[in-house]
Design a protein around this motif. Structure first.
Motif, mmCIF file in Angstrom:
data_model
loop_
_atom_site.group_PDB
_atom_site.id
_atom_site.type_symbol
_atom_site.label_atom_id
_atom_site.label_comp_id
_atom_site.label_asym_id
_atom_site.label_seq_id
_atom_site.Cartn_x
_atom_site.Cartn_y
_atom_site.Cartn_z
ATOM 1 N N HIS A 102 0.976 -1.388 -0.114
ATOM 2 C CA HIS A 102 0.043 -0.110 0.098
ATOM 3 C C HIS A 102 0.730 0.908 0.310
ATOM 4 N N SER A 103 0.083 2.438 -0.576
ATOM 5 C CA SER A 103 1.174 3.610 -0.708
ATOM 6 C C SER A 103 0.306 4.580 -0.195
ATOM 7 N N TYR A 104 0.505 5.637 0.597
ATOM 8 C CA TYR A 104 -0.262 6.890 1.042
ATOM 9 C C TYR A 104 0.269 8.263 0.400
ATOM 10 N N PHE A 105 0.614 9.170 -0.058
ATOM 11 C CA PHE A 105 1.123 10.236 -1.190
ATOM 12 C C PHE A 105 -0.010 11.531 -0.238
ATOM 13 N N TYR A 145 -3.974 6.176 9.880
ATOM 14 C CA TYR A 145 -5.195 6.172 9.266
ATOM 15 C C TYR A 145 -5.264 6.889 7.968
ATOM 16 N N PRO A 146 -6.503 6.864 7.116
ATOM 17 C CA PRO A 146 -6.739 8.102 5.873
ATOM 18 C C PRO A 146 -8.011 8.971 6.776
ATOM 19 N N MET A 147 -8.257 9.720 6.445
ATOM 20 C CA MET A 147 -10.152 9.542 6.455
ATOM 21 C C MET A 147 -10.312 11.219 5.864
ATOM 22 N N ASP A 148 -11.586 11.661 5.293
ATOM 23 C CA ASP A 148 -12.271 12.316 4.633
ATOM 24 C C ASP A 148 -13.130 13.007 5.872
ATOM 25 N N ARG A 149 -13.372 14.442 4.804
ATOM 26 C CA ARG A 149 -14.518 15.005 5.989
ATOM 27 C C ARG A 149 -16.069 14.815 5.275
ATOM 28 N N ARG A 150 -16.998 14.506 5.683
ATOM 29 C CA ARG A 150 -18.205 14.001 5.269
ATOM 30 C C ARG A 150 -19.190 14.868 4.257
ATOM 31 N N ARG A 151 -19.701 15.226 3.805
ATOM 32 C CA ARG A 151 -20.286 15.805 3.277
ATOM 33 C C ARG A 151 -21.581 14.962 1.992
ATOM 34 N N TRP A 198 -7.151 13.287 3.968
ATOM 35 C CA TRP A 198 -5.870 13.300 5.381
ATOM 36 C C TRP A 198 -5.454 11.941 5.922
ATOM 37 N N GLY A 199 -4.143 12.319 5.946
ATOM 38 C CA GLY A 199 -3.378 11.003 6.260
ATOM 39 C C GLY A 199 -3.122 11.567 7.718
ATOM 40 N N GLU A 228 -14.902 10.970 8.040
ATOM 41 C CA GLU A 228 -14.730 9.333 7.898
ATOM 42 C C GLU A 228 -13.815 8.730 7.885
ATOM 43 N N PHE A 229 -13.533 7.302 7.972
ATOM 44 C CA PHE A 229 -12.112 6.622 8.313
ATOM 45 C C PHE A 229 -11.783 5.571 7.354
ATOM 46 N N GLY A 230 -10.562 5.500 6.447
ATOM 47 C CA GLY A 230 -10.199 4.482 5.629
ATOM 48 C C GLY A 230 -10.004 3.726 6.916
ATOM 49 N N ASP A 231 -9.064 2.119 6.103
ATOM 50 C CA ASP A 231 -7.973 1.144 7.351
ATOM 51 C C ASP A 231 -7.246 1.906 7.716
#
Ligand code: 76R
Length: 249
Positions: A102-105, A145-151, A198-199, A228-231
């Motif tokens: 996995h990778s995250y930039f 973990y990565p996350m979003d702000r909900r819409r 965001w990470g 909202e959250f990822g793995d």
């Protein structure tokens, strides 16, 4: 007004997660394994030098569970350096035994909700500079973990007035401050860069504090309504002296 805020952006960040091809590793000769380890240790030393020179930083952790075997988090001043570093690892002898997991930039980010007082230069304060260009802590545990702000419907972060977002983030920061000394967080922005917005990278001395802070924050409105959250990737530190033990078969 519904408007974006200015962000301060620091070092570019790559979370690089790898699995080890244990079958290939075990089938390799003793000499091949020794060469690969020597190569790898050389890279680690090179990266340590970069860190000593304050020209970047890195973290190296074993990952618990089957999502990956280990994680590198690299911070560098330019995307080119991150990309070169990734290629160098791939081309190294150890690279032959690594499988991308996995990778995250992203880029180290601080959002500026508090207005600047006249004459104040927050960006160039030691505090902000230290956070934009951090030396990552070598604490025992990491969580990424990565996350979003909900819409969604009435829960849309991106239609909230700036003052309201500022208030919600201020409340969030009060929860965060309770963990001073227990958790160190690095927020990296990835809007337009990767799959999430965001990470979140957290470091802890006690693994349970990783669970405690995330749990407690779930009740802050900014997370309960707008998160909202990822793995989650949880890891334990690999010190340089533990590398050969880690790869020992
Ligand atoms: O930058 C600052 O310290 C000012 C206050 C602050 C902001 C603006 C702050 C403080 N955070 C901010 C922004 Mn945070 N943070 C997270 C998570 O799991 C979850 O529910 C959320 C994951 C943690 C654990 C955490 C910890 N924070 C943000 C943003 C960007 C939002 C935007 O700009 O729209 C995200 C995604 C985010 C997420 N935060 C703190 C912490 C901690 C421990 C603090 C206190 C830091 C301190 O005062 O030293």
């Amino acid at each position: 007004m519904v408007e974006p805020v200015k962000t301060f952006d620091g070092w570019y960040s790559l979370h690089d997660l790898r699995s080890i091809d244990w079958v290939a590793w075990k089938l390799a000769t003793e000499a091949e394994r020794k060469d690969a380890l020597a190569d790898f240790n050389q890279l680690l030393e090179k990266w340590d030098k970069v860190e000593e020179n304050k020209a970047g930083s890195h973290a190296f952790y074993k990952i618990i569970g089957q999502k990956a075997d280990f994680l590198f988090m690299f911070l560098r001043p330019t995307v080119e350096e991150l990309s070169d570093l990734e290629t160098e690892l791939n081309k190294s002898k150890m690279g032959d035994f690594l499988i991308p997991a996995h990778s995250y930039f992203s880029v180290v980010e601080i959002s500026r909700y508090r207005p600047e007082k006249p004459g104040e230069d927050i960006e160039n304060s030691d505090y902000i500079q230290g956070r934009l260009y951090p030396t990552l802590p070598k604490w025992d545990y990491i969580s990424f973990y990565p996350m979003d702000r909900r819409r969604e419907g009435n829960d849309n972060w991106y239609t909230l007035e700036k003052d309201i977002r500022a208030k919600l983030l201020y409340e969030h920061s009060l929860t965060g401050r309770k963990y001073a000394g227990k958790i160190q967080q690095v927020i990296t922005g990835s809007i337009g860069f990767d799959a999430w917005e965001w990470g979140v990278t957290l470091f802890a001395h006690d693994v349970l504090e990783l669970k405690n802070i995330v749990y407690e924050m779930r009740f802050d409105e900014v997370s309960s309504r707008y998160g909202e959250f990822g793995d989650f990737f949880i890891g334990t530190i690999i010190a340089k002296d533990d590398v050969s033990e880690f790869f020992k078969v």
